[in-house]
Design a protein around this motif. Structure first.
Motif, mmCIF file in Angstrom:
data_model
loop_
_atom_site.group_PDB
_atom_site.id
_atom_site.type_symbol
_atom_site.label_atom_id
_atom_site.label_comp_id
_atom_site.label_asym_id
_atom_site.label_seq_id
_atom_site.Cartn_x
_atom_site.Cartn_y
_atom_site.Cartn_z
ATOM 1 N N ASP A 1 -1.965 74.627 -69.994
ATOM 2 C CA ASP A 1 -2.840 73.543 -70.448
ATOM 3 C C ASP A 1 -2.836 73.597 -71.976
ATOM 4 O O ASP A 1 -3.206 74.626 -72.559
ATOM 5 C CB ASP A 1 -4.250 73.766 -69.875
ATOM 6 N N ASP B 1 -5.154 78.504 -70.400
ATOM 7 C CA ASP B 1 -6.132 77.416 -70.432
ATOM 8 C C ASP B 1 -7.393 77.881 -71.149
ATOM 9 O O ASP B 1 -7.760 79.052 -71.073
ATOM 10 C CB ASP B 1 -6.483 77.048 -68.963
ATOM 11 N N ALA B 2 -8.079 76.937 -71.833
ATOM 12 C CA ALA B 2 -9.422 77.225 -72.325
ATOM 13 C C ALA B 2 -10.416 77.284 -71.165
ATOM 14 O O ALA B 2 -11.486 77.883 -71.280
ATOM 15 C CB ALA B 2 -9.858 76.140 -73.305
ATOM 16 N N HIS B 3 -10.034 76.641 -70.049
ATOM 17 C CA HIS B 3 -10.938 76.475 -68.904
ATOM 18 C C HIS B 3 -10.378 77.189 -67.674
ATOM 19 O O HIS B 3 -9.156 77.377 -67.562
ATOM 20 C CB HIS B 3 -11.077 74.980 -68.558
ATOM 21 N N ASP C 1 -4.728 72.577 -74.043
ATOM 22 C CA ASP C 1 -6.022 72.864 -74.678
ATOM 23 C C ASP C 1 -6.311 74.368 -74.782
ATOM 24 O O ASP C 1 -7.338 74.776 -75.331
ATOM 25 C CB ASP C 1 -7.178 72.092 -74.018
ATOM 26 N N THR D 1 -10.258 67.807 -73.591
ATOM 27 C CA THR D 1 -11.396 68.737 -73.544
ATOM 28 C C THR D 1 -11.143 69.892 -74.514
ATOM 29 O O THR D 1 -10.791 70.998 -74.120
ATOM 30 C CB THR D 1 -11.629 69.275 -72.111
HETATM 31 MN MN LIG Z 1 -8.309 73.124 -70.189
#
Ligand SMILES: [Mn+2]
Ligand SMILES: NC(=[NH2+])NCCC[C@H](N)C(=O)O
Ligand SMILES: [Mn+2]
Length: 374
Positions: A298, A184-186, A300, A312
């Motif tokens: 994810d 994930d980027a997050h 992203d 996002t």
């Molecule tokens: Mn993400």
């Protein structure tokens, strides 16, 4: 023999080879390779040659049937369109991709997130659509749990990342010690108390983490989430992050304070993705080389130039090969027990970008479901 093969340790090579043999022997054509069927269990038990393998099967290391679980969730974030993922991936031929890799496929109907049955009157502003997210993730948790108990490999297709609340809860009920690879980027480590957006797709890890007392989440204040009051939790050493690059202040603090293993894009640039995945498995496999694993992917995490159709976007993400390497390494561990891929939103891109993103998603699924390059 080609170079990459020689550079694999013998142990890894044997593990990969034996896994491929298993997948091959399980690709039994015929009526049992279609949906659900009661016959599957019989075929499976015939294929269990020894007690030893039956033990492995208990931890889902010996999967033969994957259950595609479509979770068209949008309520964890503000954009419409995130519910389109499961149908579009099916239309592309996901089932055939999986059968060609040797899986039997149980293609379940998408979960029904029935908005009419749910009142949102008591939803707190810092946990948007709380009741709807709770209803959906509770259904998903039950489905994932029951498929795992049958020995199936749950393949959850989102939907936004709030579905992780349900997938993880279902998995933890059956395999409390599951090792989690969060790509994930997050960090998705917010709680209603820390989130700046109130969007619950930023909370799956935060809600399920086994917090210190002062950070603990009060589920009695989150309508619908009563099922999590005594639910299973993730211990901080049970999860590794891959690909982080957009972390909120409290998330950063907690990653440090709880000692969560996190590989940011900086680490990937510094060490290379191969070393990063080696270190990730070293962390998760400490004390148990056969620890069952779950991957939550994810989309992203991938660079938005390659995966623009998501809500996002953060620049500077995984390259095409890095994205695949993460998935391939997860498959090659031989320990993957379940998987999830989330956050496609075709309406946030033009047609070209949308199909590019979905195509990549399909290829990443193939990679973590065992497609190898050779
Ligand atoms: Mn993400
Ligand atoms: N699954 C995702 N794409 N999460 C994005 C979360 C963004 C931000 N950290 C938030 O909590 O709102
Ligand atoms: Mn996420």
């Amino acid at each position: 023999m080609s170079l990459p093969m020689q550079s694999l340790s013998l142990k890894t090579f044997q593990r990969v080879a034996s896994r491929q043999t298993r997948l091959f022997t399980t690709a039994v054509p015929g009526p049992s390779s279609t949906t659900g069927g009661a016959g599957i269990g019989n075929v499976e038990s015939q294929l269990l040659p020894s007690m030893n393998d039956a033990e492995l099967f208990k931890h889902c290391k010996y999967p033969r049937t994957t259950s595609i679980i479509g979770a068209p969730m949008t309520f964890g974030q503000p954009f419409v369109g995130t519910d389109a993922g499961p149908a579009l991936l099916r239309d592309r031929g996901l089932r055939n991709v999986l059968t060609s890799l040797g899986w039997r496929v149980e293609d379940l109907p998408d979960l029904d997130f029935d908005t009419e049955q749910v009142s949102d009157a008591r939803d707190p502003p810092n946990a948007r659509n709380c009741s709807l997210v709770a209803q959906g993730t509770s259904k998903l948790a039950d489905t994932v749990e029951s498929k795992l108990r049958k020995g199936h490999f749950p393949l959850v297709i989102g939907g936004d990342h709030s579905v992780g609340i349900g997938s993880l809860t279902g998995i933890l009920r059956v395999i409390p010690d599951i090792g989690i690879i969060w790509v994930d980027a997050h960090a998705d480590l917010n709680t209603p108390a820390t989130s700046g957006s109130g969007n619950m797709h930023g909370m799956p890890v935060g809600l399920l983490l086994d917090h210190s007392e002062e950070n603990a989440v009060d589920f009695t204040k989150l309508p619908g989430f009563e099922f999590l009051i005594d639910g299973p939790r993730i211990s901080p050493d049970q999860i590794v992050y891959i690909g982080l690059r957009d972390i909120d202040p409290t998330e950063r603090l907690w990653i440090r304070d709880y000692g969560i293993k996190a590989f940011t894009m900086y680490d990937i640039d510094h060490f290379g993705i191969g070393k990063v995945m080696d270190m990730a498995f070293e962390h998760l496999n400490k004390g148990n080389p056969n620890r069952p694993l779950h991957i939550s992917y994810d989309i992203d995490a991938v660079d938005p130039l390659l995966a623009p159709a998501t809500g996002t976007k953060v620049r500077g993400g995984l390259t095409y090969r890095e994205a695949h390497f993460v998935a391939e390494a997860a498959a090659q561990s031989g320990n993957l027990a379940s998987a999830e891929i989330v956050e496609f939103n075709p309406s946030l891109s033009d047609d070209g970008g949308a199909s590019e993103t979905l195509e990549l998603g399909e290829q990443l699924i193939a990679s973590f479901m065992g497609k190898s390059l050779l």
